[in-house]
Design a protein around this motif. Structure first.
Motif, PDB file in Angstrom:
ATOM      1  N   LYS A  96       0.834  -1.206   0.000  1.00 50.79           N
ATOM      2  CA  LYS A  96       0.000   0.000   0.000  1.00 50.79           C
ATOM      3  C   LYS A  96       0.866   1.252   0.000  1.00 50.79           C
ATOM      4  CE  LYS A  96      -4.156  -1.732   2.028  1.00 50.79           C
ATOM      5  NZ  LYS A  96      -4.550  -2.230   3.325  1.00 50.79           N
ATOM      6  N   SER A  97       1.909   1.234   0.844  1.00 54.64           N
ATOM      7  CA  SER A  97       2.742   2.427   0.910  1.00 54.64           C
ATOM      8  C   SER A  97       3.453   2.646  -0.419  1.00 54.64           C
ATOM      9  CB  SER A  97       3.765   2.308   2.040  1.00 54.64           C
ATOM     10  OG  SER A  97       4.737   1.366   1.684  1.00 54.64           O
ATOM     11  N   LEU A  98       3.674   1.568  -1.125  1.00 52.21           N
ATOM     12  CA  LEU A  98       4.282   1.707  -2.453  1.00 52.21           C
ATOM     13  C   LEU A  98       3.331   2.345  -3.437  1.00 52.21           C
ATOM     14  CD1 LEU A  98       6.289  -1.356  -3.701  1.00 52.21           C
ATOM     15  CD2 LEU A  98       6.885   1.047  -3.735  1.00 52.21           C
ATOM     16  N   SER A  99       2.065   1.942  -3.356  1.00 54.27           N
ATOM     17  CA  SER A  99       1.130   2.403  -4.363  1.00 54.27           C
ATOM     18  C   SER A  99       0.839   3.881  -4.248  1.00 54.27           C
ATOM     19  CB  SER A  99      -0.170   1.610  -4.281  1.00 54.27           C
ATOM     20  OG  SER A  99      -0.793   1.907  -3.057  1.00 54.27           O
ATOM     21  N   SER A 100       1.294   4.497  -3.150  1.00 52.18           N
ATOM     22  CA  SER A 100       1.115   5.930  -3.054  1.00 52.18           C
ATOM     23  C   SER A 100       2.078   6.650  -3.997  1.00 52.18           C
ATOM     24  CB  SER A 100       1.342   6.396  -1.617  1.00 52.18           C
ATOM     25  OG  SER A 100       2.688   6.198  -1.284  1.00 52.18           O
ATOM     26  N   GLU A 101       3.100   5.938  -4.455  1.00 57.68           N
ATOM     27  CA  GLU A 101       3.962   6.520  -5.470  1.00 57.68           C
ATOM     28  C   GLU A 101       3.233   6.495  -6.812  1.00 57.68           C
ATOM     29  OE1 GLU A 101       7.536   4.366  -5.835  1.00 57.68           O
ATOM     30  OE2 GLU A 101       8.051   4.529  -3.719  1.00 57.68           O
ATOM     31  N   ALA A 102       3.886   7.043  -7.821  1.00 54.18           N
ATOM     32  CA  ALA A 102       3.320   6.967  -9.155  1.00 54.18           C
ATOM     33  C   ALA A 102       3.210   5.498  -9.524  1.00 54.18           C
ATOM     34  CB  ALA A 102       4.231   7.688 -10.124  1.00 54.18           C
ATOM     35  N   SER A 103       2.038   5.102 -10.027  1.00 59.43           N
ATOM     36  CA  SER A 103       1.903   3.693 -10.339  1.00 59.43           C
ATOM     37  C   SER A 103       1.919   3.491 -11.844  1.00 59.43           C
ATOM     38  CB  SER A 103       0.611   3.155  -9.729  1.00 59.43           C
ATOM     39  OG  SER A 103      -0.438   3.996 -10.079  1.00 59.43           O
ATOM     40  N   PRO A 104       2.509   2.397 -12.275  1.00 59.29           N
ATOM     41  CA  PRO A 104       2.609   2.131 -13.706  1.00 59.29           C
ATOM     42  C   PRO A 104       1.246   1.782 -14.287  1.00 59.29           C
ATOM     43  CG  PRO A 104       3.415   0.271 -12.452  1.00 59.29           C
ATOM     44  CD  PRO A 104       3.103   1.333 -11.464  1.00 59.29           C
ATOM     45  N   THR A 105       1.096   1.924 -15.591  1.00 60.94           N
ATOM     46  CA  THR A 105      -0.203   1.661 -16.199  1.00 60.94           C
ATOM     47  C   THR A 105      -0.229   0.345 -16.955  1.00 60.94           C
ATOM     48  OG1 THR A 105       0.378   2.738 -18.258  1.00 60.94           O
ATOM     49  CG2 THR A 105      -0.534   4.133 -16.530  1.00 60.94           C
ATOM     50  N   GLU A 107      20.897  17.669 -19.807  1.00 59.95           N
ATOM     51  CA  GLU A 107      19.885  18.688 -19.500  1.00 59.95           C
ATOM     52  C   GLU A 107      18.530  18.068 -19.187  1.00 59.95           C
ATOM     53  OE1 GLU A 107      21.808  19.112 -22.406  1.00 59.95           O
ATOM     54  OE2 GLU A 107      23.189  20.318 -21.208  1.00 59.95           O
ATOM     55  N   SER A 108      18.343  16.820 -19.550  1.00 57.42           N
ATOM     56  CA  SER A 108      17.024  16.212 -19.378  1.00 57.42           C
ATOM     57  C   SER A 108      16.692  16.077 -17.903  1.00 57.42           C
ATOM     58  CB  SER A 108      17.004  14.826 -20.009  1.00 57.42           C
ATOM     59  OG  SER A 108      17.253  14.926 -21.378  1.00 57.42           O
ATOM     60  N   GLU A 109      15.442  16.363 -17.611  1.00 59.10           N
ATOM     61  CA  GLU A 109      14.998  16.225 -16.226  1.00 59.10           C
ATOM     62  C   GLU A 109      14.316  14.887 -16.039  1.00 59.10           C
ATOM     63  OE1 GLU A 109      12.654  19.015 -13.920  1.00 59.10           O
ATOM     64  OE2 GLU A 109      13.757  20.589 -14.963  1.00 59.10           O
ATOM     65  N   ILE A 110      15.045  13.956 -15.470  1.00 63.12           N
ATOM     66  CA  ILE A 110      14.468  12.637 -15.228  1.00 63.12           C
ATOM     67  C   ILE A 110      14.260  12.529 -13.728  1.00 63.12           C
ATOM     68  CG2 ILE A 110      14.733  10.189 -15.622  1.00 63.12           C
ATOM     69  CD1 ILE A 110      14.899  11.736 -18.165  1.00 63.12           C
ATOM     70  N   VAL A 111      13.040  12.725 -13.284  1.00 63.00           N
ATOM     71  CA  VAL A 111      12.759  12.685 -11.859  1.00 63.00           C
ATOM     72  C   VAL A 111      11.677  11.655 -11.592  1.00 63.00           C
ATOM     73  CG1 VAL A 111      13.488  15.003 -11.281  1.00 63.00           C
ATOM     74  CG2 VAL A 111      11.215  14.631 -12.182  1.00 63.00           C
ATOM     75  N   ASP A 112      11.577  11.300 -10.339  1.00 64.19           N
ATOM     76  CA  ASP A 112      10.636  10.244  -9.963  1.00 64.19           C
ATOM     77  C   ASP A 112       9.239  10.826  -9.802  1.00 64.19           C
ATOM     78  OD1 ASP A 112       9.374   8.070  -9.082  1.00 64.19           O
ATOM     79  OD2 ASP A 112      10.531   7.798  -7.257  1.00 64.19           O
ATOM     80  N   ASN A 113       8.519  10.948 -10.896  1.00 64.84           N
ATOM     81  CA  ASN A 113       7.126  11.393 -10.794  1.00 64.84           C
ATOM     82  C   ASN A 113       6.287  10.676 -11.852  1.00 64.84           C
ATOM     83  OD1 ASN A 113       7.739  12.615 -13.208  1.00 64.84           O
ATOM     84  ND2 ASN A 113       7.799  14.686 -12.367  1.00 64.84           N
ATOM     85  N   LYS A 128      15.727   5.449  -9.459  1.00 63.00           N
ATOM     86  CA  LYS A 128      14.479   4.719  -9.387  1.00 63.00           C
ATOM     87  C   LYS A 128      13.334   5.641  -9.773  1.00 63.00           C
ATOM     88  CE  LYS A 128      12.381   1.470  -6.224  1.00 63.00           C
ATOM     89  NZ  LYS A 128      11.103   2.159  -6.072  1.00 63.00           N
ATOM     90  N   ILE A 129      12.478   5.153 -10.659  1.00 64.96           N
ATOM     91  CA  ILE A 129      11.278   5.912 -11.013  1.00 64.96           C
ATOM     92  C   ILE A 129      10.103   4.979 -10.847  1.00 64.96           C
ATOM     93  CG2 ILE A 129      10.035   7.062 -12.853  1.00 64.96           C
ATOM     94  CD1 ILE A 129      12.683   8.052 -13.892  1.00 64.96           C
ATOM     95  N   GLY A 130       9.254   5.286  -9.862  1.00 63.73           N
ATOM     96  CA  GLY A 130       8.148   4.393  -9.558  1.00 63.73           C
ATOM     97  C   GLY A 130       8.704   3.010  -9.291  1.00 63.73           C
ATOM     98  N   LYS A 131       8.221   2.011 -10.041  1.00 62.94           N
ATOM     99  CA  LYS A 131       8.684   0.652  -9.811  1.00 62.94           C
ATOM    100  C   LYS A 131       9.962   0.327 -10.594  1.00 62.94           C
ATOM    101  CE  LYS A 131       7.150  -2.548 -12.331  1.00 62.94           C
ATOM    102  NZ  LYS A 131       6.442  -3.710 -12.803  1.00 62.94           N
TER     103      LYS A 131
END
Lengths: 418, 182
Positions: free
Chosen positions: A137-146, A358-364, A395-398
């Protein structure tokens, strides 16, 4: 004085005669108040970050045990999966012999044992299991994959339905996971599950169940589609186009070799555009599927990843094309403008993408969905794995970016109502 | 005491204070704001490169402080307080004239009131140009505008003042006549 006019000069004269206003305070007094104020402001700038740091520490303290547990449960998942995949092999083996038996009660699917129970048996430790529940559950509060990934498959069958969007402009492949059932073939599951889809709740248009009797010859992998006389599928060329796409996707997803068309038991369906057709032959289509975003429930919602077929020379061109909005289809760019990359190496079904500095690769969530779009497009170019390099985070989401990412099984996972 | 503060205080304090006073028309508030000006000045004094004169630099900071204070005044808190506090609502329109103004002749008092009817930009220009007697160039420098913008704003501001002064006069004349008749 009444009605008198003022000239600019008179006004200026008047203004220059405005009295001088003096601050009666002593300079020392002022200096002291300034000093006090300045030290207060300094204090303030120090308090906020400190409070934030304290809050972050507290949060870490609360979450750390769960995260550690999650590691455990991930290992456990793999164990379960290997067990499950063994049994699912058996199941599919059995399927062929039982497939003819289509009379079996559809209710039995619902009654089918819950694989969750199986999991509990495997782990043999109910307490641990409930803990891993919490950490999930605490994981799913992150961005979840589709999309659907290999690890989602344990004991499940993926069913992919091609569903038109609200404007019937795009055809969205939506996948649902259903429990494997040794008594049913994939086609049976597909047919039964058709009526459970909640297309409108997903922001798409209602299309299933198909208004036709479907019968499937498992041995010859031949499907017969029998429509009633008042069927809607030849009402307009748009409907015909949709049906054509839906049938050819069904053919591909369910490995069907031939589709016969019938109207009330008699061979053939009359189409306005194609005329009278008794056997559906999918059109050969060239090019690759390039995935874009469709925001069917408003801009804040989780996007659908919708494939467009494009004839492009390389995966490089495809990824470039994904940065463009496709307004004619109401589709949005699936790679944000501020992400640039080089295709580094292509061999053995492995694609290496190196992001520019320059690319912004962030965990969202938007970045996560962009990565999924890249993976899905790569999949259509027959890549098995994609490695993303030079990202700002590991790490980005999962997704663990230090590892090669496996391409998804299918796009757009959606849940069925219970 | 800080030498920078000391120097600025001697040279410009009363100017800056007066400017702020005519902008906000409230002595206590002007006293607070002039302190805010010093705080901003002392924080950024190293960054002052001498591109503009010290005077116009100070005026430009004072102008920013004044505008910020207008914004703050219009914050939600004030709006809500105003709604409940009827006494301030009534007083606000007829702020008592400060002593310095109250002892002046009627026309000065009138033009002082009419300043309220200008926009903030117009008021800035009027105060800088005519009360502080800055040149057009200095005004443009302080406001970060072009000289032609200063000129047009100044022209419009004088027009607004003129109109309202005449309007005031006419109203007053009528009042006086009314008194005579009784």
């Amino acid at each position: 004085m009444k009605g008198s006019k003022w000239s600019d000069e008179q006004l200026q004269e008047l203004l220059s005669q405005m009295p001088k206003i003096k601050d009666s305070r002593d300079s020392r007094e002022i200096y002291q108040t300034i000093q006090i104020k300045m030290s207060k402001q300094k204090k303030k700038t120090w308090i906020m970050p400190a409070a934030a740091a304290a809050a972050a520490l507290l949060l870490l303290f609360i979450l750390a045990p769960n995260l550690m547990n999650w590691q455990d449960s991930a290992d456990k998942q793999i164990e379960i999966k290997s067990d499950q995949s063994q049994s699912s092999e058996q199941i599919t083996g059995d399927n062929y012999s039982i497939a003819e038996d289509k009379e079996s009660d559809p209710e039995s699917l619902v009654k089918e044992e819950d694989p969750q129970e199986d999991h509990a048996q495997f782990s043999g430790d109910p307490e641990k299991d409930s803990k891993s529940d919490i950490s999930m559950k605490s994981l799913s509060s992150e961005a979840s994959p589709t999309a659907v990934y290999e690890e989602d498959l344990a004991g499940k069958e993926v069913l992919t339905y091609s569903i038109p969007d609200k404007e019937a402009q795009n055809i969205v492949p939506v996948s649902v996971l259903v429990d494997n059932d040794p008594d049913r073939s994939k086609f049976d599951l597909f047919e039964v599950t058709m009526s459970k889809l909640t297309e409108e709740a997903w922001g798409l248009s209602d299309y299933y169940p198909l208004k036709a009797n479907l019968s499937f010859d498992q041995g010859n992998r031949m499907l017969t589609v029998d429509v009633p006389a008042d069927h809607p599928y030849s009402r307009s060329s748009a409907e015909e186009y949709l049906l054509e796409n839906v049938l050819s996707d069904i053919m591909k997803n369910l490995e069907i070799k031939k589709i016969n068309l019938r109207t009330e038991g008699k061979a053939g369906i009359e189409f306005g555009h194609y005329g009278y057709i008794d056997e559906f032959i999918p059109q050969k289509r060239n090019g690759n599927l390039i995935y874009y975003f469709l925001y069917s429930n408003g801009a804040d919602s989780t996007p659908f990843l919708v494939p467009l077929r494009e004839e492009l020379n390389s995966v490089k061109d495809a990824l470039k094309a994904m940065k463009q909005n496709r307004t004619e289809n109401n589709l949005h760019a699936s790679i944000p403008d501020n992400i640039d990359f080089e295709i580094e190496e292509i061999k053995d079904g492995k694609l290496i993408i190196r992001f520019d500095n320059e690319s912004e690769i962030v965990d969202n969530a938007p970045t996560l969905h962009a990565i999924e779009a890249i993976l899905l497009t790569a999949k259509d170019f027959d890549f098995d794995t994609v490695k993303l390099e030079n990202a700002d985070v590991d790490k980005i989401g999962k997704f663990d970016l230090t590892e090669e990412l496996k391409v998804p099984i299918a796009a757009n996972k959606r849940d069925l109502p219970n | 005491m800080d030498s920078v503060f000391d120097e600025l205080y001697k040279k410009y304090h009363q100017d800056v204070f007066q400017f702020l006073f005519y902008m906000v028309k409230n002595k206590e508030l002007a006293e607070d704001l002039v302190q805010e000006v010093y705080i901003r000045v002392l924080k950024s004094y190293e960054r002052f490169e001498g591109k503009s004169s010290e005077k116009t630099w100070l005026f430009s900071i004072a102008r920013n402080v004044a505008i910020d204070s207008f914004r703050k005044q219009k914050g939600w808190k004030q709006k809500i307080m105003e709604k409940f506090d009827w006494s301030t609502q009534q007083v606000k329109d007829e702020l008592p004239l400060p002593d310095e103004i109250a002892v002046q002749r009627e026309e000065i008092q009138m033009i002082y009131r009419c300043l309220d009817l200008c926009t903030i930009d117009q008021r800035l220009v009027i105060i800088m140009r005519y009360i502080h007697e800055l040149t057009i160039t200095e005004t443009a420098d302080s406001l970060g505008w072009t000289e032609s913008k200063v000129k047009t704003t100044q022209h419009r501001a004088l027009k607004v003042l003129k109109n309202h002064m005449e309007h005031f006069k006419a109203k007053e004349g009528m009042d006086n006549e009314g008194i005579k008749v009784e």
